[in-house]
Write an enzyme that holds these catalytic residues in place. Structure first.
Site, PDB file in Angstrom:
ATOM      1  NE  ARG A  10      -4.095  -2.058   1.876  1.00  0.00           N
ATOM      2  CZ  ARG A  10      -4.923  -2.587   2.755  1.00  0.00           C
ATOM      3  NH1 ARG A  10      -4.748  -2.370   4.054  1.00  0.00           N
ATOM      4  NH2 ARG A  10      -5.931  -3.344   2.357  1.00  0.00           N
ATOM      5  CE1 TYR A  26      -1.856  -0.745  -7.733  1.00  0.00           C
ATOM      6  CE2 TYR A  26      -1.681  -2.542  -9.297  1.00  0.00           C
ATOM      7  CZ  TYR A  26      -1.204  -1.362  -8.792  1.00  0.00           C
ATOM      8  OH  TYR A  26      -0.086  -0.802  -9.339  1.00  0.00           O
ATOM      9  CD  GLU A  27      -1.594  -4.628  -3.449  1.00  0.00           C
ATOM     10  OE1 GLU A  27      -1.982  -5.240  -2.432  1.00  0.00           O
ATOM     11  OE2 GLU A  27      -1.072  -5.202  -4.413  1.00  0.00           O
ATOM     12  N   GLY A  28      -6.481  -2.822  -2.021  1.00  0.00           N
ATOM     13  CA  GLY A  28      -7.530  -2.232  -1.201  1.00  0.00           C
ATOM     14  C   GLY A  28      -8.039  -0.972  -1.844  1.00  0.00           C
ATOM     15  CD  GLN A  57      -6.300   1.423   1.529  1.00  0.00           C
ATOM     16  OE1 GLN A  57      -5.706   1.654   2.572  1.00  0.00           O
ATOM     17  NE2 GLN A  57      -6.284   0.233   0.948  1.00  0.00           N
TER      18      GLN A  57
END
Length: 598
Positions: free
Chosen positions: A296, A440-442, A447
């Site tokens: 992230r 991506y990555e959340g 977030q």
């Protein structure tokens, strides 16, 4: 044709003058990173970014990756040779534990060069980036045997790594995960299932690919409490470290994507593949989060990286493109028109992007320094404070920097007019590449929810109170400095808005959780504005100190820095009030309509 020049001088200004990097030479690895060494590393990284990776960016986007009948994948022309240069130069292990072949230099330095590599070629930089995340997870949660077996080859770059979370039916909600792991008599597991969106899942640049795979052991509890993490190598590894037979894992297809075409984003099929449990049973999510949090931060860095290279190209074009005359009178009367950089609206776009980039660079490096303290300091209080701050700021860095990175790639593209929509100039690729970083990555909505729902109340609000204190103390300590009064006034107003928004959540979100969800996106961006404003105030202070000391030949650079800082405070920082107003409006109107009315 696109251009790129790594912003080494600005990085050095942040490290040396703003963060005063040398103060940390009591931490392991920092004493080796002397100012001369840091500058030499940055300039060599800049050279490689500009001369090796950047020339492959546009061609790699056009060519893409190719999957063959045997499920192997070839990367675009030149990528394998470029990766070999990256590997041979030792970049993979720059900040990694020397016990496994790393150089042990600060993570802060790793972050600085990471910007250059991602600006030059985001799709290429993802291959080592995923590997470094996998290395971190194995280093923290792997057994001694696993670390000795896998890390040295990964640090060399001879083997690469991936993370496998997402399945066709579940992304954010990993409790729905179906990939199964069946225990074997020898202590290994047979892994079966399908993963999608796996960056660098299959390629031709390394001898082996070490997949970290989330799966559910047979009989495990439902939901996220029953998930475990496994090491699943593409090729099985012998006790002596030799690469053996092919494992039961294969690339089923390459995803057809909007951008990052040169990165092989794969559908991965696991068919009784041999895997090895990493960490404890049913605690896989905790282990994977080591990798996800590092990823992230890296994705937040991508937001800055694309905004920077897009800005550089927009400036070049704005200085060359002749259209119309300046409103205040012709600036180049000998020509038929003035360059478009004379127009206020063009300046608005360019200054907005520049003001973001220079603050975001400082924010990334400031946060990376916190990470170094958290992992390297012997002082328990310093470690705790830095860990708190990193936990709090990770969703802000990922969410705000990628949202704005995309917005500013679009703003830079706008400078080209119709030419920005044509592939030849490269601006379309930056917009397309930047878009994935918000997802991506959340995804960024997640977030924001993480920030408001988990990070704010963690440890009784200890981290956010520490952030408020740090920024508030800076404003108070510098209130009497006439050169900083303008900056501290605007920063304090933004901080007041952030504190008011935080208090509004305390008073209104517990009884009605939708209020937190409705305001979370605005809160994340409000927090980001205050953090970026703080970075500008720190830079303004450092610039004024250098000017007072004689500027050392950097007068123009420092004057430009102060002008950009003033622009941010005048034109960007006031947005905190709008975010506060939206947060305070609550969720009633947002949630009022029944679903069938949409």
């Amino acid at each position: 044709m696109p251009v790129y020049r790594a912003p080494v001088d600005d990085t050095l200004f942040v490290l040396n003058d703003v963060l005063k990097y040398e103060r940390y030479n009591n931490l392991p690895g920092f004493s080796d990173a002397t100012p001369d060494i840091v500058e030499a590393v940055l300039r060599e990284a800049a050279r490689m970014a500009e001369e090796v990776f950047f020339p492959l960016n546009q061609s790699g986007d056009q060519e893409g990756c190719v999957r063959h009948e045997d499920s192997s994948v070839t990367t675009p022309k030149g990528f394998k040779e470029a990766f070999e240069q990256y590997k041979e130069a030792g970049w993979m292990g720059l900040a990694f534990d020397p016990e496994y072949g790393g150089q042990g230099l600060p993570y802060t330095l790793h972050s600085a060069i990471g910007e250059y590599f991602s600006s030059a070629n985001m799709a290429f930089a993802m291959y080592p980036g995923l590997t470094q995340g996998a290395m971190a997870a194995i280093h923290v949660h792997g057994s001694d045997e696993q670390k000795q077996q896998f890390l040295p080859k990964m640090v060399e770059g001879t083997w690469t790594g991936t993370m496998n979370l997402t399945e066709p039916h579940c992304g954010t909600d990993l409790g729905l995960l179906r990939t199964k792991a069946v225990p074997q008599k020898d202590g290994s597991y047979k892994i079966s299932g399908q993963k999608i969106f796996i960056s660098a899942g299959e390629h031709d640049m390394s001898e082996n690919i070490i997949h970290l795979v989330l799966a559910r052991i047979e009989g495990a509890p439902e939901g996220v409490k029953g998930i475990s993490l496994f090491i699943v190598p593409k090729f099985l590894v012998g006790e002596d470290g030799s690469v053996g037979e092919r494992n039961g894992v294969a690339c089923g297809s390459i995803e057809e994507k909007m951008g990052i075409h040169a990165n092989s984003t794969c559908v991965m099929n696991y068919d009784d593949a041999t895997g090895y449990l990493i960490g404890e049973e049913h605690k896989g999510l905790k282990a994977m989060f080591v990798m996800m949090n590092e990823a992230r931060l890296g994705v937040g860095l991508q937001g800055l990286s694309i905004a920077e290279v897009a800005y550089q190209n927009a400036v070049t074009y704005a200085k060359e493109r002749l259209q119309g005359r300046a409103l205040s009178g012709a600036k180049e009367p000998e020509k038929k028109a003035d360059p478009i950089i004379v127009h206020p609206d063009v300046r608005r776009n360019l200054m907005t992007v520049r003001a973001f980039n220079e603050a975001a660079r400082a924010f990334i490096l400031w946060a990376a320094l916190k990470s170094d303290v958290a992992h390297r300091s012997e002082d328990g209080t310093d470690r705790e404070l830095s860990e708190d701050m990193m936990g709090l700021l990770t969703p802000v860095i990922k969410g705000v920097l990628t949202d704005k990175g995309f917005d500013h790639a679009v703003m830079a593209q706008q400078m080209y007019g119709g030419h920005g929509y044509i592939e030849e100039h490269g601006m379309s690729q930056y917009v397309r590449d930047a878009r994935i970083a918000m997802i991506y990555e959340g995804a960024n909505g997640i977030q924001a929810l993480d920030l408001v729902g988990r990070k704010l109340p963690a440890n009784g609000g200890r981290a956010v109170q520490a952030f408020f204190k740090e920024v508030g103390d800076f404003c108070e300590e510098n209130r009497g400095d006439e050169n900083l009064a303008f900056f501290t006034k605007h920063l304090k107003k933004g901080l007041n808005d952030l504190q008011a928004a935080t208090m509004w959540f305390v008073q209104n979100a517990m009884a009605k959780p939708d209020n937190a969800g409705a305001g979370s996106h605005d809160y994340m961006h409000l927090f980001g504005l205050v953090a970026l404003g703080y970075m500008w105030a720190l830079q303004a202070k450092a610039a004024n100190e250098k000017i007072a000391a004689g500027a050392n030949g950097d007068a123009q650079f420092l004057d430009s820095k102060l002008t950009t800082a003033r622009f941010f405070m005048e034109r960007v920082m006031p947005e905190t009030s709008a975010h506060l107003a939206r947060i305070s409006s609550g969720a009633d109107t947002m949630m009022a309509m029944p679903a069938e009315a949409f």
